[in-house]
Design a protein around this motif. Structure first.
Motif, PDB file in Angstrom:
ATOM      1  N   VAL A  50       0.832  -1.202   0.000  1.00  0.00           N
ATOM      2  CA  VAL A  50       0.000   0.000   0.000  1.00  0.00           C
ATOM      3  C   VAL A  50       0.866   1.252   0.000  1.00  0.00           C
ATOM      4  CG1 VAL A  50      -1.984  -1.109   1.058  1.00  0.00           C
ATOM      5  CG2 VAL A  50      -0.229  -0.108   2.521  1.00  0.00           C
ATOM      6  N   GLN A  51       0.412   2.255  -0.759  1.00  0.00           N
ATOM      7  CA  GLN A  51       1.152   3.500  -0.897  1.00  0.00           C
ATOM      8  C   GLN A  51       0.386   4.699  -0.351  1.00  0.00           C
ATOM      9  OE1 GLN A  51       4.072   3.018  -2.086  1.00  0.00           O
ATOM     10  NE2 GLN A  51       3.870   1.052  -3.135  1.00  0.00           N
ATOM     11  N   ARG A  52      -0.896   4.790  -0.642  1.00  0.00           N
ATOM     12  CA  ARG A  52      -1.736   5.912  -0.229  1.00  0.00           C
ATOM     13  C   ARG A  52      -3.145   5.396   0.026  1.00  0.00           C
ATOM     14  NH1 ARG A  52       2.710   7.695  -0.783  1.00  0.00           N
ATOM     15  NH2 ARG A  52       3.373   9.611  -1.817  1.00  0.00           N
ATOM     16  N   ALA A  53      -3.931   6.165   0.793  1.00  0.00           N
ATOM     17  CA  ALA A  53      -5.343   5.857   0.995  1.00  0.00           C
ATOM     18  C   ALA A  53      -6.092   7.172   1.168  1.00  0.00           C
ATOM     19  CB  ALA A  53      -5.542   4.962   2.214  1.00  0.00           C
ATOM     20  N   ILE A  54      -7.265   7.288   0.548  1.00  0.00           N
ATOM     21  CA  ILE A  54      -8.075   8.502   0.652  1.00  0.00           C
ATOM     22  C   ILE A  54      -9.538   8.119   0.794  1.00  0.00           C
ATOM     23  CG2 ILE A  54      -6.472   9.872  -0.757  1.00  0.00           C
ATOM     24  CD1 ILE A  54      -8.558   9.655  -3.031  1.00  0.00           C
ATOM     25  N   TYR A  55     -10.326   9.031   1.315  1.00  0.00           N
ATOM     26  CA  TYR A  55     -11.769   8.840   1.375  1.00  0.00           C
ATOM     27  C   TYR A  55     -12.382   9.181   0.016  1.00  0.00           C
ATOM     28  CZ  TYR A  55     -11.384   8.538   6.454  1.00  0.00           C
ATOM     29  OH  TYR A  55     -11.061   8.156   7.732  1.00  0.00           O
ATOM     30  N   LEU A  56     -13.391   8.391  -0.382  1.00  0.00           N
ATOM     31  CA  LEU A  56     -14.093   8.605  -1.626  1.00  0.00           C
ATOM     32  C   LEU A  56     -15.556   8.958  -1.330  1.00  0.00           C
ATOM     33  CD1 LEU A  56     -12.795   5.588  -3.753  1.00  0.00           C
ATOM     34  CD2 LEU A  56     -11.904   7.936  -3.697  1.00  0.00           C
TER      35      LEU A  56
END
Length: 312
Positions: free
Chosen positions: A120-126
């Motif tokens: 995993v590199q990044r995570a954001i809310y959608l």
């Protein structure tokens, strides 16, 4: 300071007040290396360094709170739309596999989002997604990860509990971390078969797509001169800005209209020499950035004038 996302825009939306708090990631000076020589390079392969942390800065009194005291490394925070939670990539202990975590800002509780999508590199809310088998729209997140055996990063979506994982990009040279537009679309950069001085794929065109992976379409750069484009940021209801680095001539701040993005590019101004990352709207005329002047200096929070690209 590197890899930060501001809290103030969501706080303004929720409470009707001005900007008061900024959330950011801080990395040890020894871990900064020489990365960022290309000011618009979205370096998704950067790892949270041992000792990196996520902090809250109260601009009213200058106090800083470390939100990740219980982590050996933590970086790349992404704020929820209601400004009450933050996603980040972290390691509890040295040697642990990087994972996606969510922390509640009200009670400071933290939980891991269980995923098996690769590194995993990044995570954001959608934006919330509604399907016919749901009683109500469900929250979802986007995760940028390097699948096992592949050489490029791919974008995945899933529910906030890590279920219903779906891969939505399949670009041979990978994609960059996504930016969410107010109309629900995602902005990503897709690498081509050319490389920069450090062997990373060039990103000449930005693309938009929906959270289910449909309607992938060029957003900016298709009809413009060749340049590396990255770090898009939506600054109001109409405009999106991004950093643009031609092969000759430094780095420029450019803008397009969200509704007619392919035909409305305009140069706002040339930026001072240095590395610019993680832009985010501060107010109607200013933008927060993570900035350093050269490879020998350290990252700091900076403000760029959206009217002319000048540093404030």
């Amino acid at each position: 300071l590197a890899g930060f996302g501001p809290l103030q825009e969501a706080k303004t939306t929720a409470e009707g007040k001005g900007a008061e708090v900024v959330i950011f990631a801080q990395i040890p000076i020894s871990a900064q290396g020489s990365g960022g020589s290309n000011p618009s390079r979205n370096q998704s392969r950067q790892r949270p360094a041992i000792g990196s942390r996520i902090c809250l800065l109260d601009s009213a009194n200058g106090q800083v709170e470390n939100l990740t005291l219980d982590f050996t490394a933590a970086a790349w925070p992404a704020l929820s739309f209601d400004a009450r939670r933050v996603l980040f990539i972290g390691q509890r202990h040295a040697g642990d596999t990087r994972a996606v975590y969510e922390r509640h800002l009200e009670n400071r509780e933290v939980r891991e989002v269980p995923l098996s999508v690769g590194e995993v590199q990044r995570a954001i809310y959608l934006p919330k997604l509604y399907t016919l088998d749901d009683e109500e729209p469900a929250e979802q997140i986007g995760v940028l990860a390097r699948p096992l055996g592949e050489t490029g990063d791919a974008l995945f979506t899933c529910r906030t509990d890590g279920t219903r994982v779906r891969r939505i990009t399949f670009a041979p040279w990978g994609v960059t971390a996504p930016t969410v537009l107010k109309d629900g679309r995602l902005l990503i950069g897709i690498g081509d078969n050319t490389s920069d001085a450090v062997g990373q794929p060039t990103i000449p065109v930005l693309f938009s797509l929906h959270t289910d992976g449909t309607d992938l379409f060029p957003f900016a750069g298709l009809y413009d001169d060749f340049a590396h484009r990255g770090w898009p940021c939506e600054i109001d209801e109409e405009r999106v800005v991004f950093f643009e680095s031609p092969t000759i001539g430094g780095t420029w701040l450019a803008q397009v209209l969200r509704a007619r993005s392919l035909r409305t590019r305009r140069e706002i101004g040339q930026l001072a020499a240095g590395a610019y990352e993680w832009p985010s709207r501060f107010d109607d005329s200013r933008m927060l950035v993570s900035f350093r002047s050269d490879a020998r200096s350290t990252y700091a929070l900076g403000i760029v004038d959206l009217r002319n690209g000048a540093a404030i």
